[in-house]
Design a protein around this motif. Structure first.
Motif, PDB file in Angstrom:
ATOM      1  N   THR A  78      28.101  58.089  18.910  1.00 58.77           N
ATOM      2  CA  THR A  78      27.220  57.853  18.560  1.00 58.77           C
ATOM      3  C   THR A  78      25.866  57.626  19.472  1.00 58.77           C
ATOM      4  O   THR A  78      24.841  57.807  18.980  1.00 58.77           O
ATOM      5  CB  THR A  78      27.084  57.306  17.442  1.00 58.77           C
ATOM      6  OG1 THR A  78      27.195  55.426  17.999  1.00 58.77           O
ATOM      7  CG2 THR A  78      28.437  56.994  16.177  1.00 58.77           C
ATOM      8  N   LEU A  79      26.527  56.643  20.133  1.00 57.42           N
ATOM      9  CA  LEU A  79      25.150  56.763  21.718  1.00 57.42           C
ATOM     10  C   LEU A  79      25.032  58.056  22.131  1.00 57.42           C
ATOM     11  O   LEU A  79      24.071  57.999  22.686  1.00 57.42           O
ATOM     12  CB  LEU A  79      26.182  55.489  22.223  1.00 57.42           C
ATOM     13  CG  LEU A  79      25.934  54.784  23.169  1.00 57.42           C
ATOM     14  CD1 LEU A  79      25.518  53.436  22.060  1.00 57.42           C
ATOM     15  CD2 LEU A  79      26.571  54.494  24.221  1.00 57.42           C
TER      16      LEU A  79
ATOM     17  N   TYR B 291      29.915  55.039  31.612  1.00 55.50           N
ATOM     18  CA  TYR B 291      29.591  55.689  31.358  1.00 55.50           C
ATOM     19  C   TYR B 291      28.960  56.919  31.155  1.00 55.50           C
ATOM     20  O   TYR B 291      28.552  57.745  30.879  1.00 55.50           O
ATOM     21  CB  TYR B 291      28.197  54.695  30.666  1.00 55.50           C
ATOM     22  CG  TYR B 291      26.934  54.835  30.427  1.00 55.50           C
ATOM     23  CD1 TYR B 291      27.400  54.774  28.954  1.00 55.50           C
ATOM     24  CD2 TYR B 291      25.432  55.686  31.268  1.00 55.50           C
ATOM     25  CE1 TYR B 291      25.900  55.777  28.682  1.00 55.50           C
ATOM     26  CE2 TYR B 291      24.604  56.708  30.491  1.00 55.50           C
ATOM     27  CZ  TYR B 291      24.399  56.478  28.863  1.00 55.50           C
ATOM     28  OH  TYR B 291      23.094  57.020  28.852  1.00 55.50           O
TER      29      TYR B 291
ATOM     30  N   SER C  96      40.596  50.013  20.948  1.00 53.58           N
ATOM     31  CA  SER C  96      39.487  50.740  20.789  1.00 53.58           C
ATOM     32  C   SER C  96      37.948  50.928  21.880  1.00 53.58           C
ATOM     33  O   SER C  96      37.824  50.061  22.218  1.00 53.58           O
ATOM     34  CB  SER C  96      38.876  50.611  19.253  1.00 53.58           C
ATOM     35  OG  SER C  96      37.966  51.166  18.757  1.00 53.58           O
ATOM     36  N   GLY C  97      37.658  52.057  22.364  1.00 56.32           N
ATOM     37  CA  GLY C  97      36.617  52.363  22.938  1.00 56.32           C
ATOM     38  C   GLY C  97      37.104  51.140  24.456  1.00 56.32           C
ATOM     39  O   GLY C  97      36.489  51.065  24.961  1.00 56.32           O
TER      40      GLY C  97
ATOM     41  N   GLY D 187      37.320  54.839  15.861  1.00 56.11           N
ATOM     42  CA  GLY D 187      35.885  54.037  15.706  1.00 56.11           C
ATOM     43  C   GLY D 187      35.490  53.236  16.473  1.00 56.11           C
ATOM     44  O   GLY D 187      34.574  52.255  16.320  1.00 56.11           O
ATOM     45  N   CYS D 188      35.146  53.448  17.746  1.00 63.20           N
ATOM     46  CA  CYS D 188      34.563  52.814  18.662  1.00 63.20           C
ATOM     47  C   CYS D 188      33.129  53.334  19.120  1.00 63.20           C
ATOM     48  O   CYS D 188      31.859  52.153  18.987  1.00 63.20           O
ATOM     49  CB  CYS D 188      35.102  53.330  19.976  1.00 63.20           C
ATOM     50  SG  CYS D 188      34.513  55.107  20.344  1.00 63.20           S
ATOM     51  N   ASN D 189      32.466  54.237  18.269  1.00 68.11           N
ATOM     52  CA  ASN D 189      31.346  54.657  17.818  1.00 68.11           C
ATOM     53  C   ASN D 189      29.856  55.092  19.627  1.00 68.11           C
ATOM     54  O   ASN D 189      29.395  55.214  19.474  1.00 68.11           O
ATOM     55  CB  ASN D 189      30.387  53.255  17.358  1.00 68.11           C
ATOM     56  CG  ASN D 189      30.371  53.320  16.052  1.00 68.11           C
ATOM     57  OD1 ASN D 189      30.847  54.614  15.292  1.00 68.11           O
ATOM     58  ND2 ASN D 189      30.349  52.648  15.361  1.00 68.11           N
ATOM     59  N   LEU D 190      30.941  55.893  20.133  1.00 65.52           N
ATOM     60  CA  LEU D 190      30.656  55.955  21.823  1.00 65.52           C
ATOM     61  C   LEU D 190      29.997  56.947  21.099  1.00 65.52           C
ATOM     62  O   LEU D 190      28.538  57.449  21.733  1.00 65.52           O
ATOM     63  CB  LEU D 190      31.650  56.081  22.494  1.00 65.52           C
ATOM     64  CG  LEU D 190      31.900  54.893  23.199  1.00 65.52           C
ATOM     65  CD1 LEU D 190      33.272  54.771  24.012  1.00 65.52           C
ATOM     66  CD2 LEU D 190      30.123  54.022  24.187  1.00 65.52           C
TER      67      LEU D 190
ATOM     68  N   ALA E 191      28.287  50.080  27.096  1.00 63.82           N
ATOM     69  CA  ALA E 191      28.378  51.007  27.375  1.00 63.82           C
ATOM     70  C   ALA E 191      26.182  50.998  27.830  1.00 63.82           C
ATOM     71  O   ALA E 191      26.279  51.030  28.299  1.00 63.82           O
ATOM     72  CB  ALA E 191      28.594  52.448  26.650  1.00 63.82           C
TER      73      ALA E 191
ATOM     74  N   VAL F 169      31.076  47.558  21.578  1.00 64.12           N
ATOM     75  CA  VAL F 169      31.617  48.650  22.869  1.00 64.12           C
ATOM     76  C   VAL F 169      30.905  49.092  23.192  1.00 64.12           C
ATOM     77  O   VAL F 169      30.707  49.488  24.145  1.00 64.12           O
ATOM     78  CB  VAL F 169      32.958  50.088  22.136  1.00 64.12           C
ATOM     79  CG1 VAL F 169      32.958  51.496  23.156  1.00 64.12           C
ATOM     80  CG2 VAL F 169      34.328  49.031  21.359  1.00 64.12           C
ATOM     81  N   THR F 170      29.607  49.598  22.598  1.00 63.16           N
ATOM     82  CA  THR F 170      28.605  50.247  22.701  1.00 63.16           C
ATOM     83  C   THR F 170      27.898  49.135  23.682  1.00 63.16           C
ATOM     84  O   THR F 170      26.814  49.300  24.137  1.00 63.16           O
ATOM     85  CB  THR F 170      28.132  50.814  21.453  1.00 63.16           C
ATOM     86  OG1 THR F 170      27.907  49.323  20.517  1.00 63.16           O
ATOM     87  CG2 THR F 170      27.821  51.713  20.726  1.00 63.16           C
TER      88      THR F 170
END
Ligand code: TPP
Ligand code: SF4
Ligand code: SF4
Lengths: 262, 90
Positions: free
Chosen positions: B17-18, A173, A18-19, B12-15, A217, A213-214
């Motif tokens: 949302t960013l 990104y 994930s991510g 569900g990494c939430n990227l 980024a 993960v965020t």
């Protein structure tokens, strides 16, 4: 048509965590190939071994998933056997710069008409997060538990010095910039090298305070510095943060290339 | 067009949302069948591509789709097309 039409839907979801940035880089590369209008039947994706090297397995065109470090050797063979084919290489930092380091510099020296996308996650992802030749000084990995102490390779500088016709660096990104850079690479005769800083939340992020993960980024967004700004700071003798990721196009030239259809 | 997340692919990494300029994706709160917190969509009819894809005949914006590492974001055609009342926030 969109890039999604190049995917093998029956193989998805893929095995990446994930991510993991590898999926994003795959999207951007396919979007560039799609924008270029390449014929799927005349396009070949080649890779070595590693998490990143699994990318061609998710693409509907013909592909080669070869041995560790040898993606460029196989790609050279494909291109020279039939120069009319479009060949794109996916590789990791370990695959390209460690075991495959010699293939890398010689492919750049020969300036073979390939587009090489390196998913640089700063470690060996697939085997459990060991340090690679691009692990930055101080970074923690399985084999550098007290922080890496060896200087890291600057893959972009290496490709420029070895003679590649087009060299760029972006991060996962910068999706639109990356797509455009890959497209420029597809259009440039000779070797085109695009280093993409990739996030591996599982094996790099977890150890280096970038667990979310965020966060990764956000790290790419805040640490990236455009090449023009970097050059200006250097020219003015002003300080440049040591952890800045310099992004942009580093070279575009038209030196004689190998494997170009005359 | 209608914005959809493929629950079978999303991890569900939430990227998303960013990166969405309208903040349409909100971090998920309920685990799905696979245990993934799939993001929730907040008034997806605001999405540029939902509104204008038909008019321009190409993908507009699309940065969530390009960013999503799991190829989970896409658009489906609505039939018949229902022009929703849209409030665009600047
Ligand atoms: C000849 C050989 N040596 C070692 C390995 C073990 N091995 C598999 S993947 C890998 C590292 C991959 O790292 P990288 O290229 O950075 O890709 P990532 O997984 O990080 O995407 C290694 C050393 C192998 N498969 N073959
Ligand atoms: S281990 Fe790292 S590089 Fe490999 S799939 Fe997971 S996040 Fe990606
Ligand atoms: S970016 Fe994709 S995988 Fe990640 S939470 Fe959003 S829809 Fe799911």
């Amino acid at each position: 048509m969109s890039f999604a039409d190049w995917l093998r839907a029956d193989r998805l979801p893929h095995i990446w965590c994930s991510g993991c940035s590898n999926g994003t880089i795959l999207n951007c590369t396919l979007a560039a190939v799609e924008a270029e209008g390449w014929d799927p039947d005349r396009t070949v994706f080649v890779s070595g071994i590693g998490c990143s090297s699994r990318a061609p397995g998710y693409i509907s065109t013909d592909s080669l998933h070869t041995t560790h470090g040898r993606a460029l050797a196989f790609a050279t063979g494909v291109k020279l056997a039939d120069p009319s084919l479009n060949v794109v290489v996916f590789t990791g930092d370990g695959d390209l710069a460690a075991i495959g380091g010699n293939h890398f510099i010689h492919a750049c020296r020969r300036n073979i008409d390939l587009t090489v996308v390196c998913m640089n996650n700063l470690i060996y992802g697939m085997t459990g997060g060991q340090g690679s030749p691009t692990t930055p000084i101080g970074a923690l990995s399985t084999t550098t538990p007290y922080g890496a102490s060896e200087p890291a390779f600057d893959l972009v500088a290496l490709a420029v010095a070895a003679g590649a016709n087009h060299v760029a660096r972006w991060t996962a990104y910068h999706v639109r910039e990356l797509e455009r850079a890959v497209q420029t690479g597809l259009e440039t005769p000779g070797l085109s090298f695009i280093e993409v800083r990739a996030g591996c939340p599982t094996n790099y992020g977890r150890k280096n305070r970038l667990r979310e993960v965020t966060d990764l980024a956000e790290y790419f967004r805040t640490k990236s510095m455009l090449k023009a700004k970097f050059d200006r700071l250097v020219a003015e003798g002003r300080p440049v943060p040591s952890d800045a990721i310099v992004v942009g196009e580093f070279v575009r030239r038209s030196n004689p290339a190998m494997g170009v259809v005359p | 067009m209608k914005l959809v997340i493929d629950e079978n692919r999303c991890k569900g990494c939430n990227l998303c949302t960013l990166v969405c300029p309208y903040r349409i994706f909100r971090p998920g709160t309920r685990a799905n069948r696979k245990g993934v917190l799939v993001p929730e969509l907040d008034r997806p009819e605001r999405c540029t591509n939902c509104r204008l894809q038909g008019l321009y005949g190409r993908t507009l914006c699309g940065v969530c789709q390009l960013t999503c590492p799991d190829q989970a974001i896409g658009w489906v055609r609505e039939r018949p097309y229902e022009p929703a009342k849209i409030e665009v926030e600047y």
